[in-house]
Design a protein around this motif. Structure first.
Motif, PDB file in Angstrom:
ATOM      1  N   PRO A 138    -135.715 -51.505   6.491  1.00  0.00           N
ATOM      2  CA  PRO A 138    -134.862 -50.407   5.658  1.00  0.00           C
ATOM      3  C   PRO A 138    -133.526 -50.326   5.775  1.00  0.00           C
ATOM      4  CG  PRO A 138    -136.710 -49.459   7.048  1.00  0.00           C
ATOM      5  CD  PRO A 138    -136.253 -50.984   7.682  1.00  0.00           C
ATOM      6  N   THR A 139    -132.700 -50.625   4.737  1.00  0.00           N
ATOM      7  CA  THR A 139    -131.061 -50.641   4.766  1.00  0.00           C
ATOM      8  C   THR A 139    -130.841 -49.797   3.386  1.00  0.00           C
ATOM      9  OG1 THR A 139    -131.467 -52.804   3.846  1.00  0.00           O
ATOM     10  CG2 THR A 139    -131.008 -52.953   5.928  1.00  0.00           C
ATOM     11  N   SER A 140    -131.141 -50.483   2.177  1.00  0.00           N
ATOM     12  CA  SER A 140    -130.644 -49.963   1.120  1.00  0.00           C
ATOM     13  C   SER A 140    -131.260 -48.317   0.997  1.00  0.00           C
ATOM     14  CB  SER A 140    -130.769 -50.334  -0.352  1.00  0.00           C
ATOM     15  OG  SER A 140    -130.120 -51.825  -0.015  1.00  0.00           O
ATOM     16  N   SER A 141    -132.628 -48.471   1.394  1.00  0.00           N
ATOM     17  CA  SER A 141    -133.454 -47.297   1.218  1.00  0.00           C
ATOM     18  C   SER A 141    -132.838 -46.270   2.215  1.00  0.00           C
ATOM     19  CB  SER A 141    -134.939 -47.559   1.323  1.00  0.00           C
ATOM     20  OG  SER A 141    -135.234 -48.037   2.479  1.00  0.00           O
ATOM     21  N   THR A 142    -132.438 -46.359   3.440  1.00  0.00           N
ATOM     22  CA  THR A 142    -131.916 -45.514   4.524  1.00  0.00           C
ATOM     23  C   THR A 142    -130.629 -45.161   3.782  1.00  0.00           C
ATOM     24  OG1 THR A 142    -131.216 -47.074   5.648  1.00  0.00           O
ATOM     25  CG2 THR A 142    -133.328 -46.312   6.480  1.00  0.00           C
ATOM     26  N   GLU A 174    -127.439 -50.156  -5.005  1.00  0.00           N
ATOM     27  CA  GLU A 174    -128.600 -49.160  -5.003  1.00  0.00           C
ATOM     28  C   GLU A 174    -128.189 -47.840  -4.957  1.00  0.00           C
ATOM     29  OE1 GLU A 174    -131.348 -49.910  -5.558  1.00  0.00           O
ATOM     30  OE2 GLU A 174    -131.518 -52.141  -5.238  1.00  0.00           O
ATOM     31  N   GLU A 185    -126.144 -52.406  -0.845  1.00  0.00           N
ATOM     32  CA  GLU A 185    -126.266 -50.967  -0.670  1.00  0.00           C
ATOM     33  C   GLU A 185    -125.504 -49.988  -1.722  1.00  0.00           C
ATOM     34  OE1 GLU A 185    -127.406 -51.046   4.046  1.00  0.00           O
ATOM     35  OE2 GLU A 185    -125.310 -50.351   3.559  1.00  0.00           O
ATOM     36  N   ARG A 200    -133.984 -53.184  -4.357  1.00  0.00           N
ATOM     37  CA  ARG A 200    -134.054 -54.318  -3.193  1.00  0.00           C
ATOM     38  C   ARG A 200    -133.336 -53.753  -1.978  1.00  0.00           C
ATOM     39  NH1 ARG A 200    -131.335 -60.473  -3.053  1.00  0.00           N
ATOM     40  NH2 ARG A 200    -131.227 -60.746  -0.976  1.00  0.00           N
ATOM     41  N   GLU A 201    -134.101 -54.072  -0.839  1.00  0.00           N
ATOM     42  CA  GLU A 201    -133.458 -53.688   0.590  1.00  0.00           C
ATOM     43  C   GLU A 201    -132.027 -54.779   0.768  1.00  0.00           C
ATOM     44  OE1 GLU A 201    -133.876 -51.028   2.077  1.00  0.00           O
ATOM     45  OE2 GLU A 201    -135.806 -50.457   2.044  1.00  0.00           O
ATOM     46  N   THR A 259    -124.608 -57.336   2.292  1.00  0.00           N
ATOM     47  CA  THR A 259    -125.315 -56.209   2.570  1.00  0.00           C
ATOM     48  C   THR A 259    -124.517 -54.973   1.945  1.00  0.00           C
ATOM     49  OG1 THR A 259    -126.044 -57.221   4.482  1.00  0.00           O
ATOM     50  CG2 THR A 259    -125.779 -54.743   4.577  1.00  0.00           C
ATOM     51  N   TYR A 291    -140.444 -43.355   2.523  1.00  0.00           N
ATOM     52  CA  TYR A 291    -140.263 -44.411   1.590  1.00  0.00           C
ATOM     53  C   TYR A 291    -141.538 -44.579   0.999  1.00  0.00           C
ATOM     54  CZ  TYR A 291    -138.363 -47.762  -1.436  1.00  0.00           C
ATOM     55  OH  TYR A 291    -137.994 -48.303  -2.544  1.00  0.00           O
ATOM     56  N   CYS A 326    -131.656 -56.163   3.648  1.00  0.00           N
ATOM     57  CA  CYS A 326    -132.024 -57.067   4.556  1.00  0.00           C
ATOM     58  C   CYS A 326    -132.386 -58.323   4.111  1.00  0.00           C
ATOM     59  CB  CYS A 326    -133.349 -56.339   5.446  1.00  0.00           C
ATOM     60  SG  CYS A 326    -134.264 -57.578   6.182  1.00  0.00           S
TER      61      CYS A 326
END
Length: 320
Positions: free
Chosen positions: A153-157, A19, A16, A144-145, A12, A98, A147
């Motif tokens: 939403p992980t990488s995007s947040t 990204e 992140e 890619r997230e 994870t 997003y 998750c």
């Protein structure tokens, strides 16, 4: 099980970080337009979003507010039920989505356009409804997230939070926002104590230990005992500090065979350290520590004695 937990956590973080590492290359003219709009804003920065974007938006708004840019968060759904009334034509709206196609936008965008509100978008979709309506688009897209199901939403947040921080810090620097400005937004706690307090806020103003330069060592010794601060300021007839007489000076004088009826001017430390009443408390405390002194007289800009302070006063105020 433990190996699975650790591997998932590592994966994870690595995803992140990967990204987020692409963000610096996206700082382009759109970022400059967004920053310029906020710097020129005569009103407030309103941050809005839905879901996880909203949660991140609250933090971004708080960061702006604490670094010199008036800002607050408005939930997009609440905006449609009265909170749009908070937004004025002189404001800037930073909308986070997003997908850029939140259904609330269909009703919000026309209202913003009618009020001529500057719209900044943080989105991962440069051709979305939000992006096309915005004056500047900040790209938070990810490949890619993090998750495992590619859903949460992980990488995007993370990208949203980091780009929001980058925007806030750039604006802060452009405004010349400094430590004392920051402390005024955070008056409580250690930060406010360190940066806002001046020496005159903490010093002893009553019963300031002092004697005239014509006083005897006995007079100075009695003043030491009476006030318990560890020093006595020795002043001339105009209350200008000529020196200090400390516990250490007394011991050295007596060991050397000096008498108590001698003038204190012969036993004092001539000159000595004085602190200006208007100086920052943190600077004064660091000076005392550097000089390995536990207390000092406090003077005004003209050198007149106005108080005294010791290290304990700084510690009691939370200046550590």
């Amino acid at each position: 099980m433990n190996d699975i937990l650790l591997n998932t956590a590592r994966q994870t973080l690595l995803l992140e970080l990967q990204e987020a590492s692409r963000l610096p290359d996206r700082l382009n003219d759109a970022f400059l337009r967004a920053a310029d709009a906020i710097i020129r804003c005569q009103g407030k920065v309103i941050v809005s979003g839905i879901g996880k974007s909203g949660h991140i938006g609250k933090k971004i708004a708080a960061t702006f507010a604490s670094t010199g840019t008036p800002a607050f968060f408005v939930h997009a759904a609440e905006a449609l039920h009265g909170d749009l009334g908070m937004i004025e034509s002189r404001d800037v709206m930073l909308f986070i989505s997003y997908s850029g196609s939140a259904k609330e936008l269909e009703l919000i965008l026309p209202q913003l356009q009618e009020k001529s509100v500057v719209l900044l978008a943080m989105t991962g979709k440069p051709l979305s409804q939000l992006a096309l309506a915005a004056d500047a688009v900040l790209d938070i897209s990810v490949e890619r997230e993090a998750c495992p199901m590619l859903l949460a939403p992980t990488s995007s947040t993370v990208n949203t939070l980091m780009l929001g921080d980058a925007l806030a810090m750039a604006v802060m620097q452009a405004r010349g926002f400094n430590e004392e400005d920051f402390a005024r937004s955070h008056p409580a706690g250690a930060l406010g104590a360190r940066l806002l307090n001046k020496v005159h806020h903490l010093m002893r103003k009553e019963e300031v230990p002092n004697v005239r330069i014509t006083a005897t060592v006995m007079d100075a010794m009695l003043e030491l005992s009476r006030t318990g601060l560890g020093l006595v300021a020795v002043c001339d007839e105009n209350e200008q500090v000529c020196g200090v007489f400390t516990d250490g000076d007394l011991r050295r004088w007596l060991v050397a065979g000096g008498g108590l009826d001698a003038e204190v001017s012969a036993a004092m430390t001539r000159g000595g350290l004085t602190l200006n009443a208007q100086s920052r408390a943190i600077d004064a405390k660091e000076l005392l520590m550097k000089r390995k002194i536990s207390a000092a007289p406090v003077v005004d800009d003209g050198g007149k004695l106005v108080g005294a302070i010791n290290l304990q006063a700084f510690y009691q105020a939370g200046i550590i």
